[in-house]
Design an enzyme around this catalytic site. Structure first.
Site, PDB file in Angstrom:
ATOM      1  N   SER A 203     -67.353  14.003 -60.960  1.00  0.00           N
ATOM      2  CA  SER A 203     -67.382  13.432 -59.783  1.00  0.00           C
ATOM      3  C   SER A 203     -67.690  14.468 -58.561  1.00  0.00           C
ATOM      4  O   SER A 203     -66.828  15.511 -58.422  1.00  0.00           O
ATOM      5  CB  SER A 203     -65.620  13.214 -59.365  1.00  0.00           C
ATOM      6  OG  SER A 203     -65.591  12.965 -58.109  1.00  0.00           O
TER       7      SER A 203
ATOM      8  N   HIS B 271     -71.422  11.296 -60.266  1.00  0.00           N
ATOM      9  CA  HIS B 271     -70.644  10.251 -59.779  1.00  0.00           C
ATOM     10  C   HIS B 271     -70.425  10.401 -58.381  1.00  0.00           C
ATOM     11  O   HIS B 271     -69.891  11.720 -58.077  1.00  0.00           O
ATOM     12  CB  HIS B 271     -69.379  10.134 -60.559  1.00  0.00           C
ATOM     13  CG  HIS B 271     -68.489   9.152 -59.951  1.00  0.00           C
ATOM     14  ND1 HIS B 271     -68.250   7.946 -60.481  1.00  0.00           N
ATOM     15  CD2 HIS B 271     -67.416   9.328 -59.189  1.00  0.00           C
ATOM     16  CE1 HIS B 271     -67.322   7.387 -59.675  1.00  0.00           C
ATOM     17  NE2 HIS B 271     -66.779   8.071 -58.875  1.00  0.00           N
TER      18      HIS B 271
ATOM     19  N   ASP C 244     -68.772   9.913 -54.964  1.00  0.00           N
ATOM     20  CA  ASP C 244     -67.868   9.196 -54.293  1.00  0.00           C
ATOM     21  C   ASP C 244     -68.248   8.946 -52.903  1.00  0.00           C
ATOM     22  O   ASP C 244     -68.075   9.926 -51.997  1.00  0.00           O
ATOM     23  CB  ASP C 244     -66.316   9.933 -54.440  1.00  0.00           C
ATOM     24  CG  ASP C 244     -65.923   9.749 -55.835  1.00  0.00           C
ATOM     25  OD1 ASP C 244     -65.755   8.703 -56.338  1.00  0.00           O
ATOM     26  OD2 ASP C 244     -65.922  10.665 -56.572  1.00  0.00           O
TER      27      ASP C 244
ATOM     28  N   MET D 278     -66.885   7.632 -49.126  1.00  0.00           N
ATOM     29  CA  MET D 278     -65.790   7.140 -48.521  1.00  0.00           C
ATOM     30  C   MET D 278     -66.128   6.759 -47.236  1.00  0.00           C
ATOM     31  O   MET D 278     -66.653   7.618 -46.403  1.00  0.00           O
ATOM     32  CB  MET D 278     -64.807   8.257 -48.862  1.00  0.00           C
ATOM     33  CG  MET D 278     -64.409   8.462 -50.218  1.00  0.00           C
ATOM     34  SD  MET D 278     -63.177   9.566 -50.353  1.00  0.00           S
ATOM     35  CE  MET D 278     -62.888   9.627 -52.215  1.00  0.00           C
TER      36      MET D 278
ATOM     37  N   HIS E 283     -70.441   5.333 -56.209  1.00  0.00           N
ATOM     38  CA  HIS E 283     -68.870   4.625 -56.316  1.00  0.00           C
ATOM     39  C   HIS E 283     -68.514   4.388 -54.669  1.00  0.00           C
ATOM     40  O   HIS E 283     -68.204   5.265 -54.107  1.00  0.00           O
ATOM     41  CB  HIS E 283     -67.747   5.420 -57.038  1.00  0.00           C
ATOM     42  CG  HIS E 283     -66.391   4.922 -56.727  1.00  0.00           C
ATOM     43  ND1 HIS E 283     -65.092   5.781 -57.453  1.00  0.00           N
ATOM     44  CD2 HIS E 283     -65.988   3.915 -56.570  1.00  0.00           C
ATOM     45  CE1 HIS E 283     -64.366   4.967 -57.124  1.00  0.00           C
ATOM     46  NE2 HIS E 283     -64.602   3.705 -56.625  1.00  0.00           N
TER      47      HIS E 283
ATOM     48  N   MET F 226     -66.442   3.218 -51.902  1.00  0.00           N
ATOM     49  CA  MET F 226     -65.071   2.933 -51.529  1.00  0.00           C
ATOM     50  C   MET F 226     -65.208   2.871 -50.074  1.00  0.00           C
ATOM     51  O   MET F 226     -64.646   3.843 -49.270  1.00  0.00           O
ATOM     52  CB  MET F 226     -64.120   4.516 -51.838  1.00  0.00           C
ATOM     53  CG  MET F 226     -63.955   4.428 -53.188  1.00  0.00           C
ATOM     54  SD  MET F 226     -63.092   5.819 -53.864  1.00  0.00           S
ATOM     55  CE  MET F 226     -64.780   7.016 -53.851  1.00  0.00           C
TER      56      MET F 226
ATOM     57  N   MET G   7     -59.440   2.114 -61.916  1.00  0.00           N
ATOM     58  CA  MET G   7     -58.975   3.231 -61.161  1.00  0.00           C
ATOM     59  C   MET G   7     -57.491   3.613 -61.884  1.00  0.00           C
ATOM     60  O   MET G   7     -56.891   3.043 -61.812  1.00  0.00           O
ATOM     61  CB  MET G   7     -58.858   2.964 -59.511  1.00  0.00           C
ATOM     62  CG  MET G   7     -59.950   2.697 -58.675  1.00  0.00           C
ATOM     63  SD  MET G   7     -61.224   4.286 -58.797  1.00  0.00           S
ATOM     64  CE  MET G   7     -60.246   5.772 -58.361  1.00  0.00           C
TER      65      MET G   7
ATOM     66  N   ASP H 218     -61.483   6.111 -63.730  1.00  0.00           N
ATOM     67  CA  ASP H 218     -61.559   7.409 -62.496  1.00  0.00           C
ATOM     68  C   ASP H 218     -60.488   7.629 -61.995  1.00  0.00           C
ATOM     69  O   ASP H 218     -59.808   6.832 -61.405  1.00  0.00           O
ATOM     70  CB  ASP H 218     -62.676   6.577 -61.428  1.00  0.00           C
ATOM     71  CG  ASP H 218     -62.943   7.564 -60.335  1.00  0.00           C
ATOM     72  OD1 ASP H 218     -62.745   8.789 -60.374  1.00  0.00           O
ATOM     73  OD2 ASP H 218     -63.824   7.012 -59.410  1.00  0.00           O
TER      74      ASP H 218
END
Ligand code: DX5
Ligand code: ZN
Length: 216
Positions: free
Chosen positions: A9, A34, A36, A38, A67, A69, A138, A172
């Site tokens: 991550s 990965h 992330d 946000m 990913h 979010m 998650m 995750d």
């Protein structure tokens, strides 16, 4: 049985040395990275977006996994598809989530992932049956790395595997040497690992040790 994949991550890497971190993970044999993403709205934190991912794409052949979010994945999806991601994962809890969002990902030739927050029941997968390639469970509340693996996550993984037998099951949050074997036994084969990779000096041995522990 899918062979375990360890996906570091990038939220937990050193952002001041982002390109070097990608190169080190490439040299370490990481099969997937990965990312992330946000938006400071869907989760109480901000990270990076498609421009950063696009600029790093050419440094490695590893799978680029975004990913998202974010509250409005539908509005921003095309940027991630164009950035060269191989897998794009959206949350069913997002404001503009719809089954068609997953179709848009697949229509671009990209693997479609769907993510469930800890409190979201696996029954939500019924309405999107057959329309995703990976379900990411998650195992922490999203927003930050370095949290503890939530109890009940392995039962959620097993229920996900039963609900979506043709999909890859990922996990995750808080995945580390002490939690990965049970997650694997429950049915996960894609493991997002932040602290358990970046907290180690040697990324190659971190990735190998985690994969070995997952394989049992
Ligand atoms: C959490 C992110 C995770 C996180 C994982 O919101 O989705 O990918 O960075 O970090 P660790 O492995 O440290 O829990
Ligand atoms: Zn993540």
């Amino acid at each position: 049985e899918n062979a375990p994949v360890i996906a570091p991550s990038m939220l937990k890497c050193d952002f001041a040395r982002l390109a070097d971190e990608v190169d080190l993970l490439d040299a370490a044999g990481a099969k997937a990275l990965h990312w992330d993403v946000m938006d400071g709205h869907f989760v109480p934190n901000l990270s990076y977006g498609a421009m950063v991912i696009a600029d790093l794409r050419e440094r490695t052949d590893a799978v680029f996994d975004a990913h998202l979010m974010v509250s409005a994945p539908g509005r921003y999806l095309d940027e991630y598809l164009k950035a060269g991601c191989d897998l794009v994962t959206v949350h069913v809890e997002a404001d503009d989530f719809s089954p068609e969002l997953l179709d848009r990902i697949r229509d671009a030739g990209v693997a479609a992932g769907v993510c469930l927050n800890p409190e979201t029941p696996v029954e939500r997968l019924a309405e999107i049956e057959g329309r995703f390639d990976l379900c990411l469970v998650m195992s922490v509340n999203p927003g930050f790395g370095g949290q503890s693996y939530l109890p009940g996550s392995n039962e959620k993984i097993a229920a996900t595997a039963a609900q979506a037998p043709d999909a890859i099951v990922g996990v995750d949050g808080g995945v580390a040497g002490d939690t990965i074997a049970a997650a694997s036994a429950a049915g996960a084969s894609y493991f997002v690992c932040g602290s358990s990779v970046f907290g180690r000096e040697d990324y190659a041995s971190a990735v190998q040790d985690l994969a070995k522990t997952a394989a049992g």
